[in-house]
Design a protein around this motif. Structure first.
Motif, PDB file in Angstrom:
ATOM      1  N   ASP A  21       0.836  -1.203   0.000  1.00 16.00           N
ATOM      2  CA  ASP A  21       0.000   0.000   0.000  1.00 16.00           C
ATOM      3  C   ASP A  21       0.873   1.257   0.000  1.00 16.00           C
ATOM      4  O   ASP A  21       0.560   2.246  -0.682  1.00 16.00           O
ATOM      5  CB  ASP A  21      -0.922   0.013   1.217  1.00 16.00           C
ATOM      6  CG  ASP A  21      -2.074  -0.975   1.090  1.00 16.00           C
ATOM      7  OD1 ASP A  21      -2.348  -1.414  -0.045  1.00 16.00           O
ATOM      8  OD2 ASP A  21      -2.674  -1.324   2.126  1.00 16.00           O
ATOM      9  N   ILE A  36       2.363   1.644  -3.467  1.00 11.81           N
ATOM     10  CA  ILE A  36       1.338   2.116  -4.395  1.00 11.81           C
ATOM     11  C   ILE A  36       1.138   3.616  -4.216  1.00 11.81           C
ATOM     12  O   ILE A  36       1.033   4.379  -5.196  1.00 11.81           O
ATOM     13  CB  ILE A  36       0.016   1.352  -4.181  1.00 11.81           C
ATOM     14  CG1 ILE A  36       0.171  -0.104  -4.641  1.00 11.81           C
ATOM     15  CG2 ILE A  36      -1.138   2.028  -4.924  1.00 11.81           C
ATOM     16  CD1 ILE A  36      -0.989  -0.987  -4.248  1.00 11.81           C
ATOM     17  N   GLU A  37       1.089   4.050  -2.960  1.00  6.56           N
ATOM     18  CA  GLU A  37       0.945   5.482  -2.685  1.00  6.56           C
ATOM     19  C   GLU A  37       2.133   6.265  -3.250  1.00  6.56           C
ATOM     20  O   GLU A  37       1.968   7.347  -3.827  1.00  6.56           O
ATOM     21  CB  GLU A  37       0.832   5.719  -1.176  1.00  6.56           C
ATOM     22  CG  GLU A  37       0.682   7.190  -0.793  1.00  6.56           C
ATOM     23  CD  GLU A  37       0.654   7.402   0.714  1.00  6.56           C
ATOM     24  OE1 GLU A  37       0.563   8.565   1.137  1.00  6.56           O
ATOM     25  OE2 GLU A  37       0.733   6.400   1.459  1.00  6.56           O
ATOM     26  N   THR A  38       3.343   5.692  -3.097  1.00  9.64           N
ATOM     27  CA  THR A  38       4.544   6.357  -3.605  1.00  9.64           C
ATOM     28  C   THR A  38       4.500   6.503  -5.116  1.00  9.64           C
ATOM     29  O   THR A  38       4.805   7.572  -5.661  1.00  9.64           O
ATOM     30  CB  THR A  38       5.800   5.568  -3.189  1.00  9.64           C
ATOM     31  OG1 THR A  38       5.909   5.569  -1.757  1.00  9.64           O
ATOM     32  CG2 THR A  38       7.062   6.203  -3.774  1.00  9.64           C
ATOM     33  N   ILE A  39       4.111   5.445  -5.826  1.00 12.22           N
ATOM     34  CA  ILE A  39       4.092   5.524  -7.288  1.00 12.22           C
ATOM     35  C   ILE A  39       2.956   6.432  -7.784  1.00 12.22           C
ATOM     36  O   ILE A  39       3.104   7.130  -8.795  1.00 12.22           O
ATOM     37  CB  ILE A  39       4.003   4.120  -7.926  1.00 12.22           C
ATOM     38  CG1 ILE A  39       4.446   4.185  -9.400  1.00 12.22           C
ATOM     39  CG2 ILE A  39       2.610   3.527  -7.813  1.00 12.22           C
ATOM     40  CD1 ILE A  39       4.673   2.839 -10.035  1.00 12.22           C
ATOM     41  N   GLU A  40       1.836   6.474  -7.063  1.00 11.94           N
ATOM     42  CA  GLU A  40       0.756   7.378  -7.433  1.00 11.94           C
ATOM     43  C   GLU A  40       1.206   8.834  -7.294  1.00 11.94           C
ATOM     44  O   GLU A  40       0.913   9.680  -8.157  1.00 11.94           O
ATOM     45  CB  GLU A  40      -0.473   7.118  -6.568  1.00 11.94           C
ATOM     46  CG  GLU A  40      -1.191   5.813  -6.909  1.00 11.94           C
ATOM     47  CD  GLU A  40      -2.332   5.501  -5.970  1.00 11.94           C
ATOM     48  OE1 GLU A  40      -2.409   6.125  -4.880  1.00 11.94           O
ATOM     49  OE2 GLU A  40      -3.158   4.625  -6.314  1.00 11.94           O
ATOM     50  N   LYS A  41       1.941   9.120  -6.215  1.00 14.81           N
ATOM     51  CA  LYS A  41       2.459  10.482  -6.030  1.00 14.81           C
ATOM     52  C   LYS A  41       3.506  10.815  -7.091  1.00 14.81           C
ATOM     53  O   LYS A  41       3.592  11.954  -7.559  1.00 14.81           O
ATOM     54  CB  LYS A  41       3.055  10.631  -4.633  1.00 14.81           C
ATOM     55  CG  LYS A  41       2.031  10.704  -3.518  1.00 14.81           C
ATOM     56  CD  LYS A  41       2.702  10.946  -2.171  1.00 14.81           C
ATOM     57  CE  LYS A  41       1.692  11.098  -1.057  1.00 14.81           C
ATOM     58  NZ  LYS A  41       2.339  11.326   0.263  1.00 14.81           N
ATOM     59  N   THR A  42       4.310   9.801  -7.457  1.00 11.16           N
ATOM     60  CA  THR A  42       5.318  10.015  -8.496  1.00 11.16           C
ATOM     61  C   THR A  42       4.660  10.360  -9.825  1.00 11.16           C
ATOM     62  O   THR A  42       5.145  11.217 -10.580  1.00 11.16           O
ATOM     63  CB  THR A  42       6.198   8.761  -8.647  1.00 11.16           C
ATOM     64  OG1 THR A  42       6.809   8.446  -7.389  1.00 11.16           O
ATOM     65  CG2 THR A  42       7.304   8.992  -9.671  1.00 11.16           C
ATOM     66  N   ILE A  43       3.554   9.695 -10.131  1.00 12.59           N
ATOM     67  CA  ILE A  43       2.801  10.003 -11.351  1.00 12.59           C
ATOM     68  C   ILE A  43       2.248  11.424 -11.296  1.00 12.59           C
ATOM     69  O   ILE A  43       2.320  12.179 -12.279  1.00 12.59           O
ATOM     70  CB  ILE A  43       1.666   8.978 -11.546  1.00 12.59           C
ATOM     71  CG1 ILE A  43       2.253   7.593 -11.845  1.00 12.59           C
ATOM     72  CG2 ILE A  43       0.721   9.411 -12.666  1.00 12.59           C
ATOM     73  CD1 ILE A  43       1.226   6.474 -11.818  1.00 12.59           C
ATOM     74  N   GLN A  44       1.733  11.794 -10.124  1.00 15.18           N
ATOM     75  CA  GLN A  44       1.207  13.147  -9.954  1.00 15.18           C
ATOM     76  C   GLN A  44       2.309  14.188 -10.130  1.00 15.18           C
ATOM     77  O   GLN A  44       2.097  15.242 -10.750  1.00 15.18           O
ATOM     78  CB  GLN A  44       0.564  13.303  -8.572  1.00 15.18           C
ATOM     79  CG  GLN A  44      -0.772  12.594  -8.411  1.00 15.18           C
ATOM     80  CD  GLN A  44      -1.343  12.811  -7.028  1.00 15.18           C
ATOM     81  OE1 GLN A  44      -0.862  12.246  -6.033  1.00 15.18           O
ATOM     82  NE2 GLN A  44      -2.367  13.633  -6.938  1.00 15.18           N
ATOM     83  N   ARG A  87       3.122  14.862 -13.631  1.00 17.54           N
ATOM     84  CA  ARG A  87       2.124  15.712 -14.284  1.00 17.54           C
ATOM     85  C   ARG A  87       2.213  17.159 -13.817  1.00 17.54           C
ATOM     86  O   ARG A  87       1.451  18.019 -14.296  1.00 17.54           O
ATOM     87  CB  ARG A  87       0.725  15.186 -13.980  1.00 17.54           C
ATOM     88  CG  ARG A  87       0.412  13.811 -14.578  1.00 17.54           C
ATOM     89  CD  ARG A  87      -0.891  13.286 -14.031  1.00 17.54           C
ATOM     90  NE  ARG A  87      -1.255  11.988 -14.616  1.00 17.54           N
ATOM     91  CZ  ARG A  87      -2.189  11.197 -14.098  1.00 17.54           C
ATOM     92  NH1 ARG A  87      -2.842  11.551 -12.988  1.00 17.54           N
ATOM     93  NH2 ARG A  87      -2.466  10.045 -14.679  1.00 17.54           N
TER      94      ARG A  87
END
Length: 246
Positions: free
Chosen positions: A93, A96-104, A107
């Motif tokens: 988890d 997943i949070e780390t990669i979601e922030k990396t995607i953000q 952008r």
């Protein structure tokens, strides 16, 4: 159940089941007159446990050592595996949070700190394996001693120097700046030569110095009571790394 039925049920190959039998990890309780393996319900329970250990990153050799241990408790193992899987889910988890922030961040929506970029990553030795081996027949001391022997005289000399320094401080307060600096040298030496030690693993290792008489005997050659002193100093050092104390 025949081997093909077990393979279909579990999703692992017939070849894998044959391999488990060949290495003595999972031997079917019965066999037909034609030579076909027959797996009992007890065999399936053991296989389930093996697959849980595999999911947690245990090598087959280590799983066999655990299952063969006279102190191994199957129900306790399931309870521990449940705990370990929950911990693994928490780690996933976080990643997943780390990669979601990396995607953000890619952008341009947020800016991450360096600490946030690596949250959830931990490439230290398998913490689940360590916990299980300590509970059901730990051979880590023997393996650690063999690993030390594989290093050259420079590493052993460095270890001896740190042991000697700590031995000279063993009658002092383990929380003192000098003691913590010396135990910090030990922490760095381990991480530089034996893999990555988390604060928890480092503290657990210190406890093993006292709990296992083989560790205690080797360490106390530098001064009686050194193992206990190192355990206490390592616990304090780990607490500082975790930010629990200043």
């Amino acid at each position: 159940m025949k081997v093909k039925e077990v393979a279909a049920l579990t999703g692992i190959s017939v070849r894998t089941l044959h391999h488990y039998d060949a290495i003595g990890l999972l031997t079917p309780d019965d066999m037909t007159e034609a030579g076909y393996r027959l797996y009992s319900d007890d065999n399936l329970a053991i296989l389930q446990q093996i697959l849980f250990f595999r999911e947690l990153g245990f090598p087959l050799k280590k799983i066999k050592e655990l299952l063969d241990s006279p102190t191994f408790d199957r129900q306790e193992a399931f309870e521990m595996q449940h705990k370990m899987l929950l911990e693994k889910r928490q780690k996933l988890d976080e990643m997943i949070e780390t990669i979601e922030k990396t995607i953000q961040q890619g952008r341009g929506e947020i800016i991450m700190s360096n600490e946030e970029k690596f949250k959830g990553f931990d490439f230290s030795h398998n913490p689940y394996e360590q916990e299980a081996r300590e509970r059901w027949g730990n051979e880590a001391v023997d393996k650690s001693n063999k690993k030390v022997a594989q290093f050259g005289p420079e590493i052993q000399e460095e270890m001896n120097q740190i042991y000697s320094k700590l031995a000279s401080l063993r009658h002092s307060d383990s929380t003192s700046d000098e003691a913590q600096a010396a135990i910090g040298d030990w922490f760095n030496m381990l991480n530089n030569n034996f893999g990555t030690y988390s604060p928890e693993a480092f503290e657990g290792l210190g406890q093993a110095y006292v709990d296992d008489e083989r560790f205690t005997k080797n360490i106390d050659q530098f001064g009686e009571g050194l193992a206990v002193f190192m355990r206490d100093a390592m616990a304090v050092y780990a607490q500082k790394l975790r930010g629990e104390i200043n």
